[in-house]
Design a protein around this motif. Structure first.
Motif: not given
Lengths: 110, 110
Positions: B22-47
């Motif tokens: 959860t914290g990591l997802i929020i951290r990624c989005l603090l960087d700006g809006p993201k698509r679902f696929s951006d998040l799976t790409d940015i955050i390794p190992h999350i299903s």
């Protein structure tokens, strides 16, 4: 694109601090060392068993320390270590955010 | 002696923020809006399943918002609400404490 990696330290911290009563116990101890009975007296509704479990966890994580004074009767007090005292700002910020943004009805949804 | 009472808001905040990723997802989005696929790409190992679950929880708590753009193909982006953006300081403080004090070997004990 920057790749983010999960910080296990962050997760451990939230997992520990997120347990029911833990933040409150730390808040009480920020006020100074306390005996077990002081804590059950100060914190309403916590059971002795749950308090004992939380204290054990906090001790294992080096956040509190159990001081035994060889008096008669033996006096045992718990106090925060430097690691524990250093939590004040983190607790304050989470509390600040929660007071500003969490609506109590949400409790049902969590 | 001051009596302390449990702040349910605080507990809810830690329960929510303490969930894995959860914290990591929020951290990624603090960087700006993201698509679902951006998040799976940015955050390794999350299903994808876990990410979808976390996103749903964060949306339910008003921390993120799902924006649907009626393009072809439809574009869906996730961004932080003001409530979500306001978490930065709390996340920073917990992270700061964790980096300073948590020893990774402790993970086994949590």
């Amino acid at each position: 694109m920057i790749k983010f990696s999960l910080c296990p330290r962050y997760e451990i911290a939230f997992e520990l601090l997120g347990k029911k009563w833990t933040g409150l116990i730390i808040r009480c101890l920020l006020d100074g060392p306390k005996r077990f009975s002081d804590l059950t007296d100060i914190i309403p509704h916590i059971s002795a068993k749950v308090l004992a479990d939380r204290m054990k966890e906090l001790e294992q994580h080096g956040i509190i320390v159990r001081n035994v004074y060889p008096e008669i009767p033996v006096k045992i007090e718990y106090s925060l270590t430097d690691r524990g005292k250093d939590l004040q700002r983190a607790l304050d910020e989470v509390q600040h955010w929660a007071e500003k943004w969490i609506i109590i009805d949400q409790k049902k949804d969590v």
